[in-house]
Design a protein around this motif. Structure first.
Motif, PDB file in Angstrom:
ATOM      1  N   THR A 136       0.834  -1.188   0.000  1.00 51.44           N
ATOM      2  CA  THR A 136       0.000   0.000   0.000  1.00 51.44           C
ATOM      3  C   THR A 136       0.871   1.240   0.000  1.00 51.44           C
ATOM      4  OG1 THR A 136      -1.736  -1.157   1.216  1.00 51.44           O
ATOM      5  CG2 THR A 136      -1.829   1.244   1.210  1.00 51.44           C
ATOM      6  N   ALA A 137       0.610   2.152  -0.922  1.00 47.89           N
ATOM      7  CA  ALA A 137       1.338   3.417  -0.989  1.00 47.89           C
ATOM      8  C   ALA A 137       0.328   4.518  -1.275  1.00 47.89           C
ATOM      9  CB  ALA A 137       2.406   3.367  -2.086  1.00 47.89           C
ATOM     10  N   ALA A 138       0.255   5.498  -0.391  1.00 44.42           N
ATOM     11  CA  ALA A 138      -0.672   6.632  -0.548  1.00 44.42           C
ATOM     12  C   ALA A 138      -2.102   6.157  -0.765  1.00 44.42           C
ATOM     13  CB  ALA A 138      -0.220   7.532  -1.700  1.00 44.42           C
ATOM     14  N   GLY A 139      -2.499   5.093  -0.059  1.00 49.08           N
ATOM     15  CA  GLY A 139      -3.865   4.586  -0.140  1.00 49.08           C
ATOM     16  C   GLY A 139      -4.125   3.628  -1.270  1.00 49.08           C
ATOM     17  N   PRO A 609      19.793 -16.487   2.356  1.00 49.65           N
ATOM     18  CA  PRO A 609      20.240 -15.098   2.134  1.00 49.65           C
ATOM     19  C   PRO A 609      19.283 -14.317   1.240  1.00 49.65           C
ATOM     20  CG  PRO A 609      21.699 -16.674   1.019  1.00 49.65           C
ATOM     21  CD  PRO A 609      20.822 -17.452   1.936  1.00 49.65           C
ATOM     22  N   GLU A 610      18.739 -14.965   0.191  1.00 52.57           N
ATOM     23  CA  GLU A 610      17.802 -14.276  -0.693  1.00 52.57           C
ATOM     24  C   GLU A 610      16.498 -13.942   0.040  1.00 52.57           C
ATOM     25  OE1 GLU A 610      20.685 -16.628  -2.965  1.00 52.57           O
ATOM     26  OE2 GLU A 610      19.224 -17.183  -1.409  1.00 52.57           O
ATOM     27  N   ARG A 611      16.029 -14.875   0.856  1.00 47.55           N
ATOM     28  CA  ARG A 611      14.794 -14.629   1.599  1.00 47.55           C
ATOM     29  C   ARG A 611      14.980 -13.508   2.620  1.00 47.55           C
ATOM     30  NH1 ARG A 611      13.618 -20.171   4.232  1.00 47.55           N
ATOM     31  NH2 ARG A 611      11.939 -18.984   5.231  1.00 47.55           N
ATOM     32  N   LEU A 612      16.127 -13.509   3.288  1.00 44.87           N
ATOM     33  CA  LEU A 612      16.407 -12.444   4.254  1.00 44.87           C
ATOM     34  C   LEU A 612      16.432 -11.084   3.575  1.00 44.87           C
ATOM     35  CD1 LEU A 612      19.185 -14.107   6.441  1.00 44.87           C
ATOM     36  CD2 LEU A 612      16.985 -13.256   7.276  1.00 44.87           C
ATOM     37  N   ASP A 613      17.071 -11.046   2.412  1.00 43.65           N
ATOM     38  CA  ASP A 613      17.165  -9.787   1.688  1.00 43.65           C
ATOM     39  C   ASP A 613      15.780  -9.305   1.261  1.00 43.65           C
ATOM     40  OD1 ASP A 613      18.715  -7.688   0.338  1.00 43.65           O
ATOM     41  OD2 ASP A 613      18.015  -8.634  -1.507  1.00 43.65           O
ATOM     42  N   ALA A 614      14.943 -10.209   0.736  1.00 43.07           N
ATOM     43  CA  ALA A 614      13.596  -9.835   0.293  1.00 43.07           C
ATOM     44  C   ALA A 614      12.742  -9.376   1.473  1.00 43.07           C
ATOM     45  CB  ALA A 614      12.942 -11.014  -0.424  1.00 43.07           C
ATOM     46  N   ALA A 615      12.843 -10.080   2.591  1.00 42.10           N
ATOM     47  CA  ALA A 615      12.058  -9.714   3.774  1.00 42.10           C
ATOM     48  C   ALA A 615      12.494  -8.359   4.319  1.00 42.10           C
ATOM     49  CB  ALA A 615      12.203 -10.794   4.848  1.00 42.10           C
ATOM     50  N   HIS A 616      13.790  -8.128   4.321  1.00 38.63           N
ATOM     51  CA  HIS A 616      14.286  -6.845   4.828  1.00 38.63           C
ATOM     52  C   HIS A 616      13.814  -5.699   3.944  1.00 38.63           C
ATOM     53  CE1 HIS A 616      17.317  -3.689   5.781  1.00 38.63           C
ATOM     54  NE2 HIS A 616      17.126  -4.149   6.996  1.00 38.63           N
ATOM     55  N   ARG A 617      13.877  -5.897   2.614  1.00 42.77           N
ATOM     56  CA  ARG A 617      13.421  -4.854   1.700  1.00 42.77           C
ATOM     57  C   ARG A 617      11.938  -4.559   1.914  1.00 42.77           C
ATOM     58  NH1 ARG A 617      16.031  -7.744  -2.565  1.00 42.77           N
ATOM     59  NH2 ARG A 617      13.975  -8.172  -3.433  1.00 42.77           N
ATOM     60  N   MET A 618      11.154  -5.616   2.100  1.00 41.36           N
ATOM     61  CA  MET A 618       9.719  -5.438   2.271  1.00 41.36           C
ATOM     62  C   MET A 618       9.414  -4.725   3.590  1.00 41.36           C
ATOM     63  SD  MET A 618       6.952  -5.939   0.669  1.00 41.36           S
ATOM     64  CE  MET A 618       5.196  -6.274   0.735  1.00 41.36           C
ATOM     65  N   ALA A 619      10.118  -5.082   4.658  1.00 41.07           N
ATOM     66  CA  ALA A 619       9.895  -4.439   5.961  1.00 41.07           C
ATOM     67  C   ALA A 619      10.249  -2.960   5.903  1.00 41.07           C
ATOM     68  CB  ALA A 619      10.714  -5.145   7.040  1.00 41.07           C
ATOM     69  N   VAL A 620      11.345  -2.639   5.227  1.00 43.06           N
ATOM     70  CA  VAL A 620      11.749  -1.238   5.076  1.00 43.06           C
ATOM     71  C   VAL A 620      10.694  -0.473   4.278  1.00 43.06           C
ATOM     72  CG1 VAL A 620      13.452   0.305   4.027  1.00 43.06           C
ATOM     73  CG2 VAL A 620      14.216  -1.707   5.284  1.00 43.06           C
ATOM     74  N   ALA A 621      10.199  -1.090   3.191  1.00 39.47           N
ATOM     75  CA  ALA A 621       9.196  -0.436   2.346  1.00 39.47           C
ATOM     76  C   ALA A 621       7.905  -0.180   3.125  1.00 39.47           C
ATOM     77  CB  ALA A 621       8.917  -1.289   1.111  1.00 39.47           C
ATOM     78  N   LEU A 622       7.461  -1.165   3.895  1.00 40.54           N
ATOM     79  CA  LEU A 622       6.233  -1.004   4.669  1.00 40.54           C
ATOM     80  C   LEU A 622       6.411   0.028   5.779  1.00 40.54           C
ATOM     81  CD1 LEU A 622       5.038  -4.714   4.905  1.00 40.54           C
ATOM     82  CD2 LEU A 622       3.927  -2.862   3.660  1.00 40.54           C
ATOM     83  N   GLY A 623       7.595   0.082   6.352  1.00 42.67           N
ATOM     84  CA  GLY A 623       7.861   1.080   7.385  1.00 42.67           C
ATOM     85  C   GLY A 623       7.736   2.495   6.854  1.00 42.67           C
ATOM     86  N   THR A 624       7.943   2.655   5.548  1.00 44.99           N
ATOM     87  CA  THR A 624       7.838   3.971   4.913  1.00 44.99           C
ATOM     88  C   THR A 624       6.438   4.239   4.387  1.00 44.99           C
ATOM     89  OG1 THR A 624      10.156   3.798   4.232  1.00 44.99           O
ATOM     90  CG2 THR A 624       8.816   5.447   3.109  1.00 44.99           C
ATOM     91  N   SER A 625       5.806   3.203   3.796  1.00 47.81           N
ATOM     92  CA  SER A 625       4.533   3.413   3.096  1.00 47.81           C
ATOM     93  C   SER A 625       3.300   3.189   3.971  1.00 47.81           C
ATOM     94  CB  SER A 625       4.458   2.485   1.882  1.00 47.81           C
ATOM     95  OG  SER A 625       4.495   1.116   2.288  1.00 47.81           O
ATOM     96  N   ASP A 626       3.465   2.633   5.176  1.00 47.34           N
ATOM     97  CA  ASP A 626       2.325   2.346   6.048  1.00 47.34           C
ATOM     98  C   ASP A 626       2.530   3.072   7.379  1.00 47.34           C
ATOM     99  OD1 ASP A 626       0.166   1.314   7.348  1.00 47.34           O
ATOM    100  OD2 ASP A 626       0.859  -0.761   7.408  1.00 47.34           O
ATOM    101  N   PRO A 627       2.311   4.401   7.391  1.00 45.35           N
ATOM    102  CA  PRO A 627       2.630   5.189   8.590  1.00 45.35           C
ATOM    103  C   PRO A 627       1.868   4.764   9.837  1.00 45.35           C
ATOM    104  CG  PRO A 627       1.359   6.487   7.002  1.00 45.35           C
ATOM    105  CD  PRO A 627       1.767   5.228   6.307  1.00 45.35           C
ATOM    106  N   LYS A 628       0.653   4.228   9.660  1.00 44.19           N
ATOM    107  CA  LYS A 628      -0.128   3.842  10.839  1.00 44.19           C
ATOM    108  C   LYS A 628       0.532   2.711  11.611  1.00 44.19           C
ATOM    109  CE  LYS A 628      -4.613   5.300   8.986  1.00 44.19           C
ATOM    110  NZ  LYS A 628      -5.988   4.865   8.603  1.00 44.19           N
TER     111      LYS A 628
END
Length: 683
Positions: A136-139, A609-628
């Motif tokens: 989710t980004a900007a709704g 290692p690939e799964r860790l990298d993908a999960a980390h990227r997703m967590a960072v993205a959600l931390g930015t795009s899901d302010p609630k």
């Protein structure tokens, strides 16, 4: 009479019942028939294409990559929608633009694209469908049709590749999200999608090596100044296509995105203007506006500053250039008469870097002036050789390159890029010597200046004599503190033993160089653990991994010294030399035991290692795009980073230092990572 009336009433009720039942049956038959007709109609394009307004869509569908899929396989069409469209057509009305939605489930059903979310890295730049879907980004929640809105009604190319229209539409959506606010400025951001370009020959013959700039950490925007056009705005006319007087709500971004994109699957290009990317305008140098009127009067200074134009010497931009410092940054606005003293320039260093940095500029000038003076006779020798006849062409080219490099330094003023200037001066010396040998001439005298002989040894003389050298440095891969001063002062090692001259701050040490001293001095396990702490911790069962219980030391931990398994004098690869030691004590079959350890380790660590990298990227993205829920995603990001540290410890330790413990840690890591992936909807 009364009885007759009663019978009539009963007969009336019976008749009404029959009529009601008949109507119900007729309704059921009608509805079932209509639903059946709708189901049959949706199995092909004939029925849908029977309306004039649908003919273009049917033709595109018949020529697309989805021609074998029925209309209803993709489109969410209710019988009511079909009924309304049919009645409008039968009554002579004008049908509206068809807006049958394509839900994600239609694409992701078994037999179509059901495996796409299992791919963590797909295509250029490691694109992940899983990381984008449900984000989710900007709704707005990203759907399949957000990037592929016309794929079922676009004509595939003759070679069977993805339809061109689908590719363009997908790119447009990418640009709206990733380039909507501003163009990327860091090389890391650009390399998410782009590979490093190859060498480029400029108009003056200079060969520009992109990889050298990337290695130096230069931003692509230093040269590529205009890479996007447009901002992805939403004009009022886009709203007016569907709505009347709703422009005032354009500012309610999250609500509009939620209604249009998340709920009704409308693709971004329906509302947003396109952003064009790739029309590159290249800057020649971050210079002042003087050249606009006066021409390139400082051309050689600019090229030296940019680390360009040398022949036979790889590009090496100044550190100041890579941080986008223009000529005015150091020279200021000198006025029409260009009056500026050396003290004025020194003061500019102090203004940005603090007291003492003016002395560093003095060092640069003094050291490079001395080097230029030492190499001048070599350059004169090359000039004289060029003036002679009978010099072979290959030697003549080398002499010419030598003179060119020297003049670039002398005329461009070495202080603009002292490290590159010294490399060019060494190039002059080496090229002249090689050319003299080819021409059968006596070689000129080799300069004695140590900076000319080894331009890489400039760390202390040009900079760190003034700013100092850290007493120690942390080496993450070994989890130890490296004593800088001890190695430099006591053992006389040069900085370039570990740090390449053209890669500031980067470490590229050769483990063999370390082992040449340290392995010869190793006498016990305590000595080894100074540099190999991860191996020691696993061997002792002391890696302290949360959730891993009943940990025991490896049976060999107390019985065998590290040197009992590791032959430090062996020239064999590590595994071979260790296996040879094992078989000496345990017999020839013990090699199979080690092979089993390795096989289990590789199986348990596959994909981590690939799964860790993908999960980390997703967590960072959600931390930015899901302010609630940002705090929650930040905590999960921290947990994943701890898992990354655990994986690093296991990877460095390897499979042979306490195999049972290593497997237990890997199984726990897989379990914790699986929980994180489930929460991130990556599974």
């Amino acid at each position: 009479m009364a009885g007759t009336r009663i019978r009539n009433r009963r007969h009336g009720r019976a008749t009404a019942g029959v009529l009601a039942g008949g109507l119900a049956l007729a309704s059921f038959v009608a509805v079932a028939g209509w639903y059946g007709t709708f189901y049959v109609a949706g199995r092909g394009g004939g029925f849908c294409g029977s309306c004039h307004s649908m003919e273009p869509y049917r033709e595109q569908w018949a020529a697309s990559a989805h021609k074998d899929a029925a209309c209803s396989d993709c489109h969410t069409m209710s019988p009511g929608l079909v009924t309304r469209a049919t009645l409008v057509t039968w009554t002579g009305g004008s049908p509206s633009i068809p807006r049958a939605e394509v839900h994600d489930e239609s694409c992701l059903d078994s037999g179509c694209h059901d495996g796409i979310l299992a791919d963590t890295d797909v295509g250029k730049g490691g694109f992940s469908h899983a990381a984008h879907m449900r984000r989710t980004a900007a709704g707005a929640s990203v759907h399949c049709t957000s990037c592929h809105p016309d794929v079922g009604h676009a004509v595939a190319s003759p070679g069977g590749e993805a339809p061109a229209a689908a590719q363009v539409s997908a790119q447009d959506t990418c640009y709206l999200c990733h380039l909507g606010n501003s163009a990327p400025t860091t090389a890391e951001a650009c390399l998410t999608c782009h590979e490093v370009p190859g060498d480029v020959t400029l108009a003056d013959g200079t060969v520009l090596q992109h990889q050298a700039y990337v290695d130096m950490g230069a931003n692509c925007s230093l040269c590529h100044t205009e890479v996007t056009e447009g901002h992805g705005a939403v004009p009022d006319a886009a709203c007016a296509r569907c709505h009347v007087s709703r422009h005032g709500e354009k500012g309610r971004t999250e609500l509009i995105h939620n209604v249009h994109v998340t709920e009704h699957y409308i693709d971004c290009a329906q509302c947003h203007e396109s952003i064009h990317h790739g029309a590159v305008e290249t800057a020649e140098a971050p210079t002042s506006s003087c050249a606009e009127c006066h021409g390139p009067r400082h051309d050689e200074q600019q090229k030296l500053y940019m680390g360009l134009a040398g022949r036979g010497v790889k590009p090496m931009p100044s550190r100041m250039y890579t941080t986008e410092v223009s000529c005015r940054g150091c020279h200021g606005d000198s006025g029409a008469d260009h009056a500026q003293t050396w003290d004025d320039k020194r003061q500019r260093c102090v203004e940005c870097h603090g007291a003492g940095f003016d002395a560093m500029l003095d060092d640069w000038k003094a050291l490079t002036d001395r080097a230029v003076a030492e190499v001048a006779p070599t350059a004169d020798f090359a000039r004289s050789a060029l003036a002679k006849g009978g010099v072979p062409d290959d030697a003549r080219k080398l002499f010419d390159d030598a003179v060119h490099n020297f003049d670039l330094v002398r005329n461009g003023r070495a202080v603009h890029n002292p490290v590159y200037a010294l490399a060019l001066l060494k190039g002059t010396v080496d090229q002249t010597a090689s050319a003299a040998k080819l021409a059968g001439l006596s070689a000129p005298r080799t300069p004695s200046d140590p900076l000319v002989r080894d331009p890489g040894a400039t760390c202390t003389s040009l900079c760190h004599d003034r700013i100092g050298v850290p007493a120690s440095a942390q080496i993450d891969d070994l989890d130890l503190v490296f004593p800088h001063r001890m190695h430099l002062e006591r053992f006389g090692l040069s900085c370039t033993t570990c740090h390449p001259a053209d890669k500031h701050r980067q470490v590229a040490y050769d483990p063999g160089a370390c082992s040449g001293c340290h392995h010869m001095a190793a006498t016990n396990a305590d000595t080894c653990s100074n540099c190999h702490p991860y191996q020691r911790r696993f061997l002792d069962g002391a890696a302290n991994t949360p959730g891993v219980e009943d940990v025991k030391p490896d049976p060999m931990a107390e019985k065998v010294n590290c040197l009992g398994c590791h032959d430090l004098k062996s020239s064999e690869p590590l595994e071979k030399s260790v296996e040879a030691r094992c078989t000496m004590c345990h017999g020839e079959d013990y090699g199979q035991v080690m092979a089993g350890w390795k096989e289990r380790f590789e199986e348990a660590s596959k994909g981590i290692p690939e799964r860790l990298d993908a999960a980390h990227r997703m967590a960072v993205a959600l931390g930015t795009s899901d302010p609630k829920r940002a705090p929650h995603w930040k905590n999960l990001q921290t947990d994943i980073e701890e898992m990354q540290r655990t994986w690093k410890a296991v990877r460095i330790s390897g499979y042979a230092h306490n195999p049972d413990y290593v497997l237990a840690v890997l199984h726990k890591l897989d379990e914790d990572l699986g929980k994180a992936e489930a929460e991130l909807e990556l599974k």
